[in-house]
Scaffold this motif. Structure first.
Motif, PDB file in Angstrom:
ATOM      1  N   PRO A 191       0.839  -1.289  -0.115  1.00  0.00           N
ATOM      2  CA  PRO A 191      -0.107  -0.200   0.117  1.00  0.00           C
ATOM      3  C   PRO A 191       0.826   1.460   0.145  1.00  0.00           C
ATOM      4  O   PRO A 191       0.083   2.250  -0.342  1.00  0.00           O
ATOM      5  N   ILE A 192       2.156   1.228   0.439  1.00  0.00           N
ATOM      6  CA  ILE A 192       2.878   2.583   0.359  1.00  0.00           C
ATOM      7  C   ILE A 192       3.238   2.905  -0.815  1.00  0.00           C
ATOM      8  O   ILE A 192       2.936   4.020  -1.167  1.00  0.00           O
TER       9      ILE A 192
ATOM     10  N   GLY B 153      -8.736  -4.961   0.677  1.00  0.00           N
ATOM     11  CA  GLY B 153      -8.478  -5.743   1.804  1.00  0.00           C
ATOM     12  C   GLY B 153      -6.816  -5.939   1.913  1.00  0.00           C
ATOM     13  O   GLY B 153      -6.128  -5.642   1.073  1.00  0.00           O
ATOM     14  N   GLN B 154      -6.482  -6.453   3.143  1.00  0.00           N
ATOM     15  CA  GLN B 154      -5.191  -6.717   3.204  1.00  0.00           C
ATOM     16  C   GLN B 154      -4.995  -8.469   3.307  1.00  0.00           C
ATOM     17  O   GLN B 154      -5.716  -9.138   3.443  1.00  0.00           O
ATOM     18  N   LEU B 155      -3.709  -8.717   2.819  1.00  0.00           N
ATOM     19  CA  LEU B 155      -3.297 -10.122   2.928  1.00  0.00           C
ATOM     20  C   LEU B 155      -2.261 -10.232   3.871  1.00  0.00           C
ATOM     21  O   LEU B 155      -1.492  -9.601   4.155  1.00  0.00           O
ATOM     22  N   ASP B 156      -2.218 -11.632   4.571  1.00  0.00           N
ATOM     23  CA  ASP B 156      -1.231 -11.829   5.348  1.00  0.00           C
ATOM     24  C   ASP B 156       0.180 -12.365   4.808  1.00  0.00           C
ATOM     25  O   ASP B 156       0.669 -13.498   4.813  1.00  0.00           O
TER      26      ASP B 156
ATOM     27  N   ALA C 114      -5.294   0.486   5.227  1.00  0.00           N
ATOM     28  CA  ALA C 114      -4.259   0.781   4.738  1.00  0.00           C
ATOM     29  C   ALA C 114      -3.573   1.671   6.007  1.00  0.00           C
ATOM     30  O   ALA C 114      -2.161   1.565   6.129  1.00  0.00           O
ATOM     31  N   ALA C 115      -4.394   2.004   6.831  1.00  0.00           N
ATOM     32  CA  ALA C 115      -3.580   2.564   8.226  1.00  0.00           C
ATOM     33  C   ALA C 115      -2.961   1.616   8.894  1.00  0.00           C
ATOM     34  O   ALA C 115      -1.753   1.720   9.471  1.00  0.00           O
TER      35      ALA C 115
END
Length: 900
Positions: A228-229, A248-251, A385-386
């Motif tokens: 995301p950065i 969404g985010q992934l591990d 994102a945070a």
């Protein structure tokens, strides 16, 4: 001096041991820039002084490393032009970003000089490193490690996120990407990391970030996976803010490090030394420069309040002050006046409190709608994102102690957020019952006004002959009561009118606190995992060193071998403590979730009983709550096992502290060990002393670490034990409450046609091979985990089977003398009874052993295994009775020849 010069040079855009190598054609084509004389003089002075100065920090470099630096200047680097703000090039070909700042620090501390060689993309940069056209890549991914490069320690870890086109349904996890087209940037590690997680997504590559984002925007790909950065920076740079959404985010995590030529391992070692010298504060400042996020604006507007009835507190105080001077009053009248004036004072004090409450309520009610809308808008934004930015901002070079300090801070914030959420939840519950209370309180306040009006002497025809001080006191009392009732009505009326917006604000505040608690919980989980990973890596290195010491000892001395083996055992105990801490962290999270659900179920049950009584409809709801409860016997078994482990851990901790105390004086410990040896020469004793001293020194390093981890383990076990104790108590309380009120509630649907139609499905679910295979595999694992107990049970079963096979022969031998009446003996009957019991023992023994084994499996949370254990336990006694009856009626057995 040197930092000042570095800052001065940076202010005038002068590279500090850090120059750019531009193409020759461009260097020849660019005309010289006009520079003022003062700036030119200051620039040259800064360069000369900086070149002559020593590094800003004296690093522990070896002589060979310093000589290597002197021989290999400058170091050519190829930045990634598509990785801003981590690594990028500006319009003049200068490197910019986090990696550039790291290299500037490294250059100032080591004397290394870096020159930029421009590469159009990451692929060409990797090719240049492979062909030795460049010497270093500032932003290389570990996961995509080529064989022709050596890597420094990571200075950053990038998390993965999923991005989709605006308006498209999103993807929340890896499994959702299966059979979808996912675009990634070429030569980045995400395809390998996705494949390692078992993803079946269709991966396509793009040349750069812009091409990947446009592929998603134009619908040529379903999703884009990256960090995301850099993606956020690219979206802002390409003006795609309204076209691409974070889904969404992934591990997944990819470490970023410096990659150097494989034939230059000395450069990698120098970089590692320099990275280790960078403090956590420096890392924080670097990340804050490139990854900073703006704080939301605050709105402090408040509504002004309307005028309130004036107080007569001064008049009441004056009347009380002059009361003792009035001599013509009787004691009874004086007491009556004093009581009236004190009541007026109390009414004024309460009215002042209501006035303050009214002012506060006006401020809250006036901005409730706007504040609630602002919170709801903020809550509607995805906070993924945070979280990823927070993870990226963690200092990569922080020590375990520093990470634990951050962890303690996040735990405190988590506890504060949970406490605040619990307080808001309780306030919402109180406010839910306020409408009915408001009606009653308003009626009482209006009645007070009516009573005060009726008590007015002018309206009630009060006796004109009453003393003037008494009449004045009554008047002051009436005015105070009217003021109190008027302000109270204003408060209640405003509370009633602003009820809905205030409830909306409270609900939004609660969700905000719950979201904050969830964020802090994720922070705690990440930091706990980070601490355990770093400690585990340190322990692995320590064990490798201890094993090498054991190998060096060999078979020269039994004493040295046993001491080295004990060190290895302590290292294994340390590794087990870390593994157990990891398991407890996961177990505590699960227990916390279950406890919160159980507490909520208890509150809901109490509220339903209070509102609806015990009707059939309420009973069915309560029955559904009961079926969701964890098994109370299973919880008690888990609690007992956890308490036993906690006690054992504390006992081991006492033993370890005694060992630590014994190692305070290693020389004395060595002398004590050698004093028990005889028949050794002086030279042999000297060698033994040296070896033993070295091994005990290593043990003195292991034991404090083990004490620290055992202390953490004991604390974690105590927390989990308290969590499980509270869960067990709540479950028991809720279960008792439900059982007491479900006596007349039908517990099952009647046996009818629908029940018969549902029966095949239920049987298929019960006999599902997957459930049975999982239960059997867990049972087998539990059996192998306890080899002594399992082996004893198997040997006992074989012995019982062998004895039961011999029972028929023994019955024949015992029956032979029993056929003769004169040889009848009680001894023979007792022997037949023993053989009958042995005949009946195998089946109940098998059932009992299986039940105990399934109970051990159920401790880990398997509900199916717990149900099987309960059913098997129930079958033990009936099976024993039936087996005994079968053996009792055997031919020539106990019943046939001995019960005559």
């Amino acid at each position: 001096m040197v930092p000042f010069l570095a800052v001065t040079a940076q202010a005038f855009e002068i590279p500090v041991r850090y120059t750019e190598l531009l193409p020759r054609s461009r260097a020849n084509s660019c005309p010289p820039r006009p520079v003022s004389h003062i700036r030119l003089i200051l620039s040259l002075l800064a360069l000369v002084l900086f070149s002559a100065a020593a590094p800003a920090q004296d690093l522990p470099l070896t002589t060979a490393q310093r000589q290597w630096i002197a021989r290999h200047q400058p170091v050519r680097i190829a930045p990634d032009p598509d990785l801003a703000p981590i690594d990028a090039l500006d319009a003049d070909g200068r490197q910019r970003g986090l990696a550039a700042d790291y290299l500037k620090l490294i250059g100032s501390r080591t004397g290394l000089e870096f020159r930029v060689v421009r590469a159009p993309n990451r692929h060409d940069a990797l090719k240049s490193l492979r062909e030795h056209q460049v010497d270093l890549l500032p932003s290389a991914f570990f996961a995509a490690a080529p064989a022709y490069a050596a890597f420094s320690a990571p200075y950053l870890r990038l998390s993965a996120a999923i991005y989709v086109r605006h308006g498209d349904p999103g993807f929340g996890k890896i499994d959702a990407l299966d059979r979808h087209k996912v675009v990634v940037v070429a030569d980045q590690p995400w395809p390998e990391l996705l494949a390692a997680k078992g993803s079946k997504a269709e991966i396509v590559t793009a040349a750069d970030l812009a091409a990947a984002l446009h592929a998603v925007q134009e619908g040529n790909a379903d999703a884009f996976v990256g960090d995301p950065i850099t993606i956020t920076a690219a979206i802002n740079r390409l003006n795609l803010g309204g076209a691409i959404d974070l889904s969404g985010q992934l591990d997944l995590e990819a470490p970023v490090a410096f990659a150097v030529r494989a034939d230059w391992p000395q450069l990698r070692d120098i970089l590692d030394v320099a990275l280790k010298s960078i403090s956590v504060e420096d890392e924080k400042s670097l990340r804050a420069r490139w990854f900073a996020t703006p704080a939301p604006p605050q709105d402090n507007a408040a509504n002004a309040g309307a005028a309130l009835p004036a107080t007569n507190a001064a008049a009441v105080a004056a009347a009380l002050k002059t009361l003792p001077a009035q001599r013509d009053l009787s004691d009874e009248t004086r007491k009556q006046i004093e009581d009236l004036l004190h009541q007026a004072q109390d009414d004024n004090a309460r009215a002042d409190q209501f006035a303050q409450q009214l002012q506060s309520l006006r401020q809250t009610a006036g901005s409730a709608e706007a504040d609630a809308q602002k919170l709801e808008d903020a809550l509607a934004q995805d906070d993924t994102a945070a979280l990823l930015a927070w993870r990226a901002a963690l200092p990569e070079r922080a020590s375990v102690e520093q990470v634990e300090t951050l962890l303690a801070r996040e735990r405190y914030a988590l506890a504060d957020a949970r406490s605040s959420a619990a307080a808001l939840d309780a306030q919402i519950r109180r406010q839910t019952a306020r409408p009915a209370e408001l009606r009653d309180e308003l009626a009482a306040a209006h009645a007070t006004i009516d009573a005060a009006a009726n008590a007015n002497p002018d309206q009630t025809g009060m006796d004109k002959s009453s003393p003037a001080p008494l009449t004045a006191a009554q008047h002051l009392r009436t005015q105070s009561a009217l003021r109190l009732a008027t302000i109270q009505i204003a408060v209640l009326d405003l509370e009633n009118r602003s009820y809905e917006p205030r409830m909306r604000l409270l609900s939004a505040q609660l969700r905000e606190r719950q979201r904050a608690a969830n964020e802090f919980g994720q922070h705690v989980a990440v930091l706990e995992a980070l601490v355990l990973n770093r400690v585990g890596a340190d322990v692995a290195d320590l064990r490798t060193r201890v094993v090498n010491e054991r190998d060096s000892v060999g078979t020269r001395s039994r004493l040295l071998g046993e001491t080295a083996d004990a060190n290895i055992g302590l290292c294994d105990q340390l590794a087990h403590a870390i593994t157990r801490l990891t398991e407890l962290r996961t177990q505590k999270q699960a227990l916390d979730t279950i406890r919160q659900d159980t507490d909520q179920a208890l509150d809901n049950t109490q509220e339903r009983i209070r509102i609806g009584g015990v009707s059939e409809a309420v009973g069915l709801i309560l029955l559904a709550e009961q079926r969701k409860l964890k098994s109370l016997p299973q919880l008690k078994r888990q609690l007992a096992a956890l308490q036993t482990e906690l006690a054992r851990t504390r006992m081991e901790l006492i033993d370890l502290r005694e060992r630590q105390s014994a190692l305070n004086d290693i020389g004395s410990a060595v002398d004590q060990a050698l004093s028990r040896l005889t028949d050794f020469s002086a030279d042999a004793l000297s060698d033994l002393r040296a070896g033993l001293f070295r091994l005990l020194t290593t043990r003195a390093e292991i034991v404090p670490r083990l004490v620290a981890q055992q202390t953490r383990l004991a604390a974690a076990l105590a927390e989990a034990e308290q969590e499980l104790r509270e869960l067990t108590a709540t479950t028991e309380k809720l279960g008792a409450m439900l059982d007491a009120r479900l006596l007349w509630t039908p517990s099952h649907t009647p046996v009818n046609l629908s029940w018969a139609e549902q029966l095949p499905g239920d049987m298929m679910d019960f006999f599902s091979p997957r459930r049975w295979l999982r239960a059997l595999s867990n049972t087998a694992a539990a059996a192998f985990a306890r080899p002594i107990r399992t082996g004893g049970a198997i040997v006992s079963l074989i012995a019982l089977l062998w004895l039961s096979r011999r029972a028929r022969q023994r019955f024949e031998q015992i029956a032979a003398p029993m056929r003769r009446i004169r040889t009848d003996r009680y001894r023979l009957t007792g022997e037949a009874l023993v053989w009958t019991l042995m005949c009946a023992a195998p089946v109940p023994f098998v059932l009992f052993s299986a039940a105990r084994l399934l109970q051990q499996v159920a401790i880990n949370g398997s509900g199916f295994a717990d149900g099987l254990a309960a059913a098997t336990t129930t079958l033990v006694l009936p099976a024993a009775a039936l087996a005994f009856l079968r053996a009792l009626t055997a031919e020539r057995g106990l019943a046939q020849y001995h019960f005559r």
